[in-house]
Design a protein around this motif. Structure first.
Motif, mmCIF file in Angstrom:
data_model
loop_
_atom_site.group_PDB
_atom_site.id
_atom_site.type_symbol
_atom_site.label_atom_id
_atom_site.label_comp_id
_atom_site.label_asym_id
_atom_site.label_seq_id
_atom_site.Cartn_x
_atom_site.Cartn_y
_atom_site.Cartn_z
ATOM 1 N N VAL A 245 0.862 -1.199 0.000
ATOM 2 C CA VAL A 245 0.000 0.000 0.000
ATOM 3 C C VAL A 245 0.888 1.235 0.000
ATOM 4 O O VAL A 245 2.013 1.187 0.518
ATOM 5 N N PRO A 246 0.403 2.358 -0.541
ATOM 6 C CA PRO A 246 -0.853 2.472 -1.301
ATOM 7 C C PRO A 246 -0.685 1.961 -2.718
ATOM 8 O O PRO A 246 0.411 2.012 -3.278
ATOM 9 N N PHE A 247 -1.792 1.454 -3.275
ATOM 10 C CA PHE A 247 -1.729 0.941 -4.635
ATOM 11 C C PHE A 247 -3.072 1.188 -5.322
ATOM 12 O O PHE A 247 -4.141 0.919 -4.758
ATOM 13 N N ARG A 248 -3.009 1.723 -6.542
ATOM 14 C CA ARG A 248 -4.206 1.965 -7.360
ATOM 15 C C ARG A 248 -4.147 1.029 -8.570
ATOM 16 O O ARG A 248 -3.169 1.022 -9.314
ATOM 17 N N PHE A 249 -5.239 0.256 -8.743
ATOM 18 C CA PHE A 249 -5.292 -0.692 -9.851
ATOM 19 C C PHE A 249 -5.631 0.057 -11.142
ATOM 20 O O PHE A 249 -6.629 0.786 -11.203
ATOM 21 N N PRO A 250 -4.806 -0.143 -12.196
ATOM 22 C CA PRO A 250 -5.022 0.643 -13.420
ATOM 23 C C PRO A 250 -6.108 0.090 -14.331
ATOM 24 O O PRO A 250 -6.615 0.810 -15.198
ATOM 25 N N ASP A 251 -6.479 -1.171 -14.182
ATOM 26 C CA ASP A 251 -7.420 -1.786 -15.115
ATOM 27 C C ASP A 251 -8.842 -1.249 -14.907
ATOM 28 O O ASP A 251 -9.291 -1.031 -13.769
ATOM 29 N N THR A 252 -9.548 -1.070 -16.014
ATOM 30 C CA THR A 252 -10.958 -0.651 -15.945
ATOM 31 C C THR A 252 -11.806 -1.793 -15.409
ATOM 32 O O THR A 252 -11.734 -2.922 -15.904
ATOM 33 N N GLY A 253 -12.638 -1.500 -14.419
ATOM 34 C CA GLY A 253 -13.514 -2.507 -13.842
ATOM 35 C C GLY A 253 -12.844 -3.411 -12.834
ATOM 36 O O GLY A 253 -13.453 -4.406 -12.402
ATOM 37 N N ALA A 254 -11.601 -3.113 -12.449
ATOM 38 C CA ALA A 254 -10.903 -3.981 -11.492
ATOM 39 C C ALA A 254 -11.542 -3.899 -10.117
ATOM 40 O O ALA A 254 -12.135 -2.882 -9.734
ATOM 41 N N PHE A 255 -11.430 -5.005 -9.378
ATOM 42 C CA PHE A 255 -11.819 -5.000 -7.973
ATOM 43 C C PHE A 255 -10.613 -5.435 -7.151
ATOM 44 O O PHE A 255 -10.003 -6.471 -7.447
ATOM 45 N N PRO A 256 -10.289 -4.639 -6.108
ATOM 46 C CA PRO A 256 -10.806 -3.301 -5.803
ATOM 47 C C PRO A 256 -10.164 -2.260 -6.694
ATOM 48 O O PRO A 256 -9.253 -2.569 -7.458
ATOM 49 N N HIS A 257 -10.594 -1.007 -6.550
ATOM 50 C CA HIS A 257 -9.972 0.068 -7.328
ATOM 51 C C HIS A 257 -8.621 0.481 -6.735
ATOM 52 O O HIS A 257 -7.735 0.927 -7.478
ATOM 53 N N ALA A 258 -8.517 0.353 -5.413
ATOM 54 C CA ALA A 258 -7.269 0.760 -4.768
ATOM 55 C C ALA A 258 -7.150 0.077 -3.415
ATOM 56 O O ALA A 258 -8.142 -0.429 -2.854
ATOM 57 N N ILE A 259 -5.888 0.073 -2.900
ATOM 58 C CA ILE A 259 -5.613 -0.421 -1.548
ATOM 59 C C ILE A 259 -4.847 0.678 -0.820
ATOM 60 O O ILE A 259 -3.873 1.221 -1.346
ATOM 61 N N ASP A 260 -5.316 1.001 0.390
ATOM 62 C CA ASP A 260 -4.648 2.057 1.161
ATOM 63 C C ASP A 260 -4.968 1.863 2.635
ATOM 64 O O ASP A 260 -5.825 1.037 3.003
ATOM 65 N N LYS A 261 -4.272 2.648 3.490
ATOM 66 C CA LYS A 261 -4.530 2.609 4.926
ATOM 67 C C LYS A 261 -5.596 3.640 5.280
ATOM 68 O O LYS A 261 -5.575 4.769 4.775
ATOM 69 N N ASN A 262 -6.499 3.240 6.145
ATOM 70 C CA ASN A 262 -7.543 4.138 6.602
ATOM 71 C C ASN A 262 -6.936 5.231 7.460
ATOM 72 O O ASN A 262 -6.118 4.969 8.352
ATOM 73 N N VAL A 263 -7.318 6.467 7.200
ATOM 74 C CA VAL A 263 -6.742 7.602 7.937
ATOM 75 C C VAL A 263 -7.123 7.554 9.398
ATOM 76 O O VAL A 263 -6.316 7.889 10.282
ATOM 77 N N ARG A 264 -8.320 7.098 9.698
ATOM 78 C CA ARG A 264 -8.766 7.079 11.093
ATOM 79 C C ARG A 264 -8.208 5.874 11.848
ATOM 80 O O ARG A 264 -7.680 6.001 12.951
ATOM 81 N N THR A 265 -8.361 4.680 11.238
ATOM 82 C CA THR A 265 -7.970 3.453 11.958
ATOM 83 C C THR A 265 -6.542 3.007 11.680
ATOM 84 O O THR A 265 -6.019 2.143 12.386
ATOM 85 N N LYS A 266 -5.934 3.573 10.617
ATOM 86 C CA LYS A 266 -4.582 3.187 10.204
ATOM 87 C C LYS A 266 -4.505 1.720 9.769
ATOM 88 O O LYS A 266 -3.421 1.138 9.728
ATOM 89 N N LEU A 267 -5.645 1.131 9.448
ATOM 90 C CA LEU A 267 -5.683 -0.259 9.003
ATOM 91 C C LEU A 267 -5.776 -0.319 7.492
ATOM 92 O O LEU A 267 -6.248 0.599 6.824
ATOM 93 N N ARG A 268 -5.344 -1.428 6.945
ATOM 94 C CA ARG A 268 -5.392 -1.661 5.505
ATOM 95 C C ARG A 268 -6.855 -1.835 5.077
ATOM 96 O O ARG A 268 -7.629 -2.552 5.718
ATOM 97 N N GLU A 269 -7.219 -1.191 3.968
ATOM 98 C CA GLU A 269 -8.596 -1.328 3.475
ATOM 99 C C GLU A 269 -8.595 -1.361 1.954
ATOM 100 O O GLU A 269 -7.751 -0.747 1.287
ATOM 101 N N TYR A 270 -9.564 -2.132 1.435
ATOM 102 C CA TYR A 270 -9.777 -2.212 -0.009
ATOM 103 C C TYR A 270 -10.861 -1.199 -0.370
ATOM 104 O O TYR A 270 -11.953 -1.208 0.215
#
Length: 425
Positions: A245-270
């Motif tokens: 993380v952080p990572f943004r998927f470039p493909d159209t229609g991909a799941f998930p669109h991105a992976i990053d850490k939550n600003v509030r919880t600091k946990l990884r989220e899709y």
């Protein structure tokens, strides 16, 4: 008044022209002389009257007495009769006038009655014309309605004929389905009997190597387990939880669109962006990793699946009425009810979402995560947990927080099938 105006009685005159008791009758010159004398005396009296010397009534009273005939009473009676006639005529004129006034009043009343009657007749004529026009309009509407009724009757007849035809076709189709199912059952029984019997090798001739019959290969695959997994495109085929993380998927229609850490919880989220296309793709494989199809799950090859949205924290269904900050008919577009069921084709399932109508910030409590669960609609197949898949928890955001990668640094995405257990990874 001259005496010559009165004539003698024809029956009472003698030969000399006089009667003893009657008036004196003058003839010829005698009568002329008497008239002249009378005229002279009258002229004298009128002249004296004009000069004022003597009252006309006092002039020659004797002469008047002498000139008055013996039958003066008759003249007075005649004058009185004339006065009476004039009075009677006046009374008759008054009565005529009163009668005329009464007649005029009666005529006026008759005229008013005639006007009122004429007005009433005109009103009746107008009213009759209005009623006639309304009647014609109603007749026109009745004719239109009759035509509509005839059309509806015709449509009803056609629909009944079509319904009868469809029922006949449905009956024939049911018979064909039963016959086909009987053939499938017989084929399955034959295959089962063949699988239970030992396979005898073909005689070796020394020129052709011994080959395994294709039916034996199919039977060997049928005894293996089919597992449904979620297809994800990750960099270098890494498992999703290993993507940095952080990572943004470039493909159209991909799941998930991105992976990053939550600003509030600091946990990884899709993360899934609310207004971007997302595809949920699933694939069937054997437990050894080889490809499988719907025919490996059901002999008929008809394996419908249903997709559900769940809350990740408690696993309950997500409904459109759960959101209080927004009012929506469906969680996504197209409507979830229209796209929630799909048939497996060539061992794959694809559920396409053009956009989401809600976000995780609209939940109660806020920032809840979602999951997607797919399972067969057939209750017997749904009992097989290898055929049921739940996606990783994800949040829906207006915009993903992962930055776009710099040009030329995007890692290559490769297709990898991740086989999930009933509990999401």
């Amino acid at each position: 008044m001259p005496l010559s105006d009165f004539g003698a009685d024809e029956g009472g005159a003698d030969e000399d022209g006089a009667d003893e008791d009657g008036p004196v009758v003058l003839y010829g010159d005698e009568r002329q002389e008497s008239d002249d004398e009378y005229d002279d005396e009258y002229a004298q009296e009128w002249g004296a009257h004009q000069s004022g010397d003597e009252d006309p009534e006092s002039v020659a009273p004797e002469a008047e007495e002498e000139d008055e005939p013996e039958d003066g009473g008759e003249e007075e009676e005649y004058e009185e009769g004339e006065e009476e006639d004039e009075y009677e005529e006046g009374e008759e004129e008054d009565e005529y006038e009163e009668c005329g006034e009464l007649k005029n009043a009666e005529c006026a009343e008759d005229a008013e009655d005639a006007d009122q009657s004429s007005s009433n007749k005109k009103q009746k004529i107008v009213h009759n014309d209005v009623l006639l026009t309304q009647n014609q309009r109603l007749h026109g509407r009745v004719r239109v309605l009759e035509d509509e009724v005839e059309k509806l009757k015709t449509e009803k007849r056609l629909l009944e004929e079509a319904s009868t035809c469809l029922r006949e076709k449905n009956t024939a189709l049911q018979k064909d389905t039963e016959a086909f199912q009987g053939r499938v059952n017989a084929l399955n029984a034959a295959l089962a009997a063949l699988a239970s019997s030992p396979i005898q090798p073909l005689p070796y001739s020394g020129t052709v190597p011994c080959a395994v019959p294709p039916t034996a290969v199919a039977l060997n695959k049928s005894v293996r387990n089919v597992v449904l997994g979620m297809v994800l495109r990750t960099p270098s085929g890494r498992p999703l939880h290993e993507v940095p993380v952080p990572f943004r998927f470039p493909d159209t229609g991909a799941f998930p669109h991105a992976i990053d850490k939550n600003v509030r919880t600091k946990l990884r989220e899709y993360q899934v962006e609310q207004r971007r296309i997302v595809n949920f793709v699933f694939s069937a494989k054997f437990d050894d990793g080889s490809s499988a199809t719907e025919h490996d799950i059901s002999p008929s090859g008809f394996v419908p699946y249903k997709m559900q949205f769940l809350y990740a924290d408690d696993g309950t269904d997500v409904n459109a009425g759960d959101f209080t900050r927004v009012s929506v008919d469906s969680l996504c577009h197209p409507n979830a009810d229209l796209i929630s069921e799909r048939n497996m084709t060539n061992g794959e399932l694809v559920f396409r979402i053009n956009r989401f109508n809600v976000a995780s910030t609209d939940t109660s409590p806020r920032h809840r995560e979602f999951m997607v669960r797919v399972a067969p609609t057939d209750p017997e197949l749904a009992k097989n947990q290898n055929l049921v898949v739940t996606s990783p928890p994800f949040v829906i955001r207006a915009k993903v927080t992962a930055p776009k990668p710099a040009t030329g640094t995007t890692a290559a995405s490769e297709a990898v099938a991740i086989v999930h257990t009933p509990s999401a990874q």
